[in-house]
Write a protein that holds these residues in place. Structure first.
Motif, PDB file in Angstrom:
ATOM      1  N   GLN A 117      41.180 -31.837  26.655  1.00 24.06           N
ATOM      2  CA  GLN A 117      42.054 -32.969  26.973  1.00 24.06           C
ATOM      3  C   GLN A 117      41.362 -34.303  26.735  1.00 24.06           C
ATOM      4  OE1 GLN A 117      43.114 -32.197  31.005  1.00 24.06           O
ATOM      5  NE2 GLN A 117      44.736 -30.771  30.489  1.00 24.06           N
ATOM      6  N   GLN A 118      40.043 -34.320  26.619  1.00 21.34           N
ATOM      7  CA  GLN A 118      39.285 -35.560  26.462  1.00 21.34           C
ATOM      8  C   GLN A 118      38.748 -35.723  25.043  1.00 21.34           C
ATOM      9  OE1 GLN A 118      36.241 -35.867  29.393  1.00 21.34           O
ATOM     10  NE2 GLN A 118      37.578 -35.207  31.043  1.00 21.34           N
ATOM     11  N   ARG A 119      39.496 -35.298  24.067  1.00 22.13           N
ATOM     12  CA  ARG A 119      39.020 -35.361  22.689  1.00 22.13           C
ATOM     13  C   ARG A 119      38.902 -36.780  22.164  1.00 22.13           C
ATOM     14  NH1 ARG A 119      42.635 -31.084  19.630  1.00 22.13           N
ATOM     15  NH2 ARG A 119      44.162 -32.322  20.709  1.00 22.13           N
ATOM     16  N   GLY A 120      39.634 -37.733  22.688  1.00 22.94           N
ATOM     17  CA  GLY A 120      39.553 -39.127  22.239  1.00 22.94           C
ATOM     18  C   GLY A 120      40.737 -39.522  21.382  1.00 22.94           C
ATOM     19  N   LEU A 121      40.565 -40.629  20.720  1.00 27.65           N
ATOM     20  CA  LEU A 121      41.626 -41.230  19.924  1.00 27.65           C
ATOM     21  C   LEU A 121      41.726 -40.536  18.571  1.00 27.65           C
ATOM     22  CD1 LEU A 121      43.489 -43.633  20.433  1.00 27.65           C
ATOM     23  CD2 LEU A 121      41.826 -45.078  19.305  1.00 27.65           C
ATOM     24  N   SER A 122      42.935 -40.213  18.169  1.00 26.21           N
ATOM     25  CA  SER A 122      43.124 -39.583  16.869  1.00 26.21           C
ATOM     26  C   SER A 122      43.065 -40.644  15.766  1.00 26.21           C
ATOM     27  CB  SER A 122      44.475 -38.874  16.817  1.00 26.21           C
ATOM     28  OG  SER A 122      45.525 -39.830  16.786  1.00 26.21           O
ATOM     29  N   TYR A 123      43.092 -40.218  14.537  1.00 24.60           N
ATOM     30  CA  TYR A 123      43.081 -41.121  13.390  1.00 24.60           C
ATOM     31  C   TYR A 123      44.288 -42.052  13.443  1.00 24.60           C
ATOM     32  CZ  TYR A 123      43.643 -42.700   8.591  1.00 24.60           C
ATOM     33  OH  TYR A 123      43.819 -43.472   7.486  1.00 24.60           O
ATOM     34  N   TRP A 124      45.466 -41.524  13.724  1.00 25.85           N
ATOM     35  CA  TRP A 124      46.684 -42.335  13.761  1.00 25.85           C
ATOM     36  C   TRP A 124      46.675 -43.288  14.948  1.00 25.85           C
ATOM     37  CZ3 TRP A 124      48.946 -42.635   9.417  1.00 25.85           C
ATOM     38  CH2 TRP A 124      48.919 -41.566   8.539  1.00 25.85           C
ATOM     39  N   GLY A 125      46.122 -42.849  16.044  1.00 21.96           N
ATOM     40  CA  GLY A 125      46.005 -43.723  17.210  1.00 21.96           C
ATOM     41  C   GLY A 125      45.084 -44.905  16.927  1.00 21.96           C
ATOM     42  N   LEU A 126      43.956 -44.619  16.275  1.00 20.72           N
ATOM     43  CA  LEU A 126      43.018 -45.674  15.915  1.00 20.72           C
ATOM     44  C   LEU A 126      43.662 -46.648  14.917  1.00 20.72           C
ATOM     45  CD1 LEU A 126      40.170 -46.844  16.085  1.00 20.72           C
ATOM     46  CD2 LEU A 126      39.546 -45.341  14.187  1.00 20.72           C
ATOM     47  N   LEU A 127      44.397 -46.114  13.952  1.00 21.37           N
ATOM     48  CA  LEU A 127      45.088 -46.950  12.975  1.00 21.37           C
ATOM     49  C   LEU A 127      46.123 -47.852  13.664  1.00 21.37           C
ATOM     50  CD1 LEU A 127      45.035 -47.381   9.943  1.00 21.37           C
ATOM     51  CD2 LEU A 127      46.885 -45.732   9.745  1.00 21.37           C
ATOM     52  N   VAL A 140      46.015 -48.919  16.828  1.00 17.84           N
ATOM     53  CA  VAL A 140      45.277 -49.927  17.596  1.00 17.84           C
ATOM     54  C   VAL A 140      44.801 -51.049  16.666  1.00 17.84           C
ATOM     55  CG1 VAL A 140      43.145 -50.339  18.898  1.00 17.84           C
ATOM     56  CG2 VAL A 140      44.601 -48.400  19.472  1.00 17.84           C
ATOM     57  N   ILE A 141      44.280 -50.700  15.503  1.00 20.75           N
ATOM     58  CA  ILE A 141      43.808 -51.705  14.537  1.00 20.75           C
ATOM     59  C   ILE A 141      44.974 -52.552  14.027  1.00 20.75           C
ATOM     60  CG2 ILE A 141      42.815 -51.996  12.230  1.00 20.75           C
ATOM     61  CD1 ILE A 141      41.001 -49.596  12.885  1.00 20.75           C
ATOM     62  N   ALA A 142      46.120 -51.935  13.772  1.00 16.92           N
ATOM     63  CA  ALA A 142      47.289 -52.676  13.290  1.00 16.92           C
ATOM     64  C   ALA A 142      47.795 -53.656  14.351  1.00 16.92           C
ATOM     65  CB  ALA A 142      48.396 -51.711  12.888  1.00 16.92           C
ATOM     66  N   VAL A 143      47.866 -53.212  15.591  1.00 18.01           N
ATOM     67  CA  VAL A 143      48.327 -54.097  16.672  1.00 18.01           C
ATOM     68  C   VAL A 143      47.340 -55.246  16.865  1.00 18.01           C
ATOM     69  CG1 VAL A 143      48.729 -54.218  19.172  1.00 18.01           C
ATOM     70  CG2 VAL A 143      49.712 -52.347  17.846  1.00 18.01           C
ATOM     71  N   PHE A 144      46.051 -54.934  16.855  1.00 24.49           N
ATOM     72  CA  PHE A 144      45.030 -55.971  16.988  1.00 24.49           C
ATOM     73  C   PHE A 144      45.116 -56.967  15.832  1.00 24.49           C
ATOM     74  CE2 PHE A 144      40.703 -57.562  16.225  1.00 24.49           C
ATOM     75  CZ  PHE A 144      40.505 -58.225  17.426  1.00 24.49           C
ATOM     76  N   GLY A 145      45.327 -56.498  14.627  1.00 27.79           N
ATOM     77  CA  GLY A 145      45.466 -57.373  13.464  1.00 27.79           C
ATOM     78  C   GLY A 145      46.687 -58.269  13.564  1.00 27.79           C
ATOM     79  N   PHE A 146      47.801 -57.725  14.043  1.00 26.71           N
ATOM     80  CA  PHE A 146      49.017 -58.522  14.203  1.00 26.71           C
ATOM     81  C   PHE A 146      48.816 -59.610  15.253  1.00 26.71           C
ATOM     82  CE2 PHE A 146      53.133 -59.298  16.252  1.00 26.71           C
ATOM     83  CZ  PHE A 146      53.822 -59.822  15.169  1.00 26.71           C
ATOM     84  N   VAL A 147      48.209 -59.263  16.380  1.00 25.21           N
ATOM     85  CA  VAL A 147      47.951 -60.249  17.431  1.00 25.21           C
ATOM     86  C   VAL A 147      47.008 -61.331  16.918  1.00 25.21           C
ATOM     87  CG1 VAL A 147      46.865 -60.580  19.696  1.00 25.21           C
ATOM     88  CG2 VAL A 147      48.457 -58.694  19.351  1.00 25.21           C
ATOM     89  N   LEU A 148      45.979 -60.935  16.190  1.00 24.94           N
ATOM     90  CA  LEU A 148      45.034 -61.894  15.632  1.00 24.94           C
ATOM     91  C   LEU A 148      45.719 -62.823  14.623  1.00 24.94           C
ATOM     92  CD1 LEU A 148      42.058 -62.649  15.778  1.00 24.94           C
ATOM     93  CD2 LEU A 148      41.658 -61.122  13.855  1.00 24.94           C
ATOM     94  N   THR A 149      46.623 -62.288  13.815  1.00 27.26           N
ATOM     95  CA  THR A 149      47.390 -63.105  12.871  1.00 27.26           C
ATOM     96  C   THR A 149      48.255 -64.117  13.610  1.00 27.26           C
ATOM     97  OG1 THR A 149      47.414 -61.333  11.236  1.00 27.26           O
ATOM     98  CG2 THR A 149      49.091 -63.033  11.006  1.00 27.26           C
ATOM     99  N   CYS A 150      48.951 -63.672  14.654  1.00 31.91           N
ATOM    100  CA  CYS A 150      49.804 -64.577  15.442  1.00 31.91           C
ATOM    101  C   CYS A 150      48.987 -65.699  16.068  1.00 31.91           C
ATOM    102  CB  CYS A 150      50.554 -63.802  16.522  1.00 31.91           C
ATOM    103  SG  CYS A 150      51.837 -62.722  15.891  1.00 31.91           S
ATOM    104  N   VAL A 151      47.867 -65.345  16.654  1.00 30.75           N
ATOM    105  CA  VAL A 151      47.024 -66.356  17.306  1.00 30.75           C
ATOM    106  C   VAL A 151      46.483 -67.339  16.280  1.00 30.75           C
ATOM    107  CG1 VAL A 151      44.835 -66.682  18.530  1.00 30.75           C
ATOM    108  CG2 VAL A 151      46.436 -64.941  19.297  1.00 30.75           C
TER     109      VAL A 151
END
Length: 146
Positions: free
Chosen positions: A11-21, A23-34
């Protein structure tokens, strides 16, 4: 106990490839907006501060339109406020007071054909300097030349 440990580790395997992608997309969008909208809000903050500083001036009641404009232009220059806020500065004389208004709208491109529209409206009435800087008067009734 061993079986429970294996289930717990699975249950503690961590973030999958799609989950990491994601997170990076959301962070990039927020950074673009700011990065696109941040400078406009920083300018609006300094417009507010300039009007508050002007409201604390003891000679505010007797200042002419030109003196008010010069005082705010000097504050804007020192704080690197350029563009639309400086063009939108209006000083309107009334019977017993003056109204200093900085009302403008910025359209900032965000992504491709998506724009963000930001509206800013700050006012200072010299008779009610303590109520700075929220809009008290609808300026649509006044001419643009004031």
């Amino acid at each position: 106990m061993g079986k429970q440990l294996r289930v717990s580790l699975r249950q503690q395997r961590g973030l999958s490839y799609w989950g990491l992608l994601l997170v990076i997309a959301v962070f990039g969008f927020v950074l673009t907006c700011v990065s696109r909208m941040g400078p406009a809000y920083i300018d609006a903050y300094y417009v507010d501060e300039g009007l508050r500083k002007l409201a604390q001036n003891p000679d505010l009641e007797t200042m002419t339109k030109g003196q008010i404009r010069t005082e705010l232009d000097r504050f804007f220059l020192l704080n690197n406020v350029r563009g639309e806020p400086t063009k939108a500065l209006r000083v309107i004389s009334g019977a017993d007071s003056k109204l200093v208004s900085v009302e403008y709208e910025l359209r900032q491109p965000l992504i491709y054909n998506v724009d963000v529209v930001m509206k800013f409206n700050k006012q200072l009435n010299t008779a009610k300097a303590d109520l700075c800087c929220e809009p008290l008067v609808d300026l649509k009734q006044f001419r643009k030349s004031d």
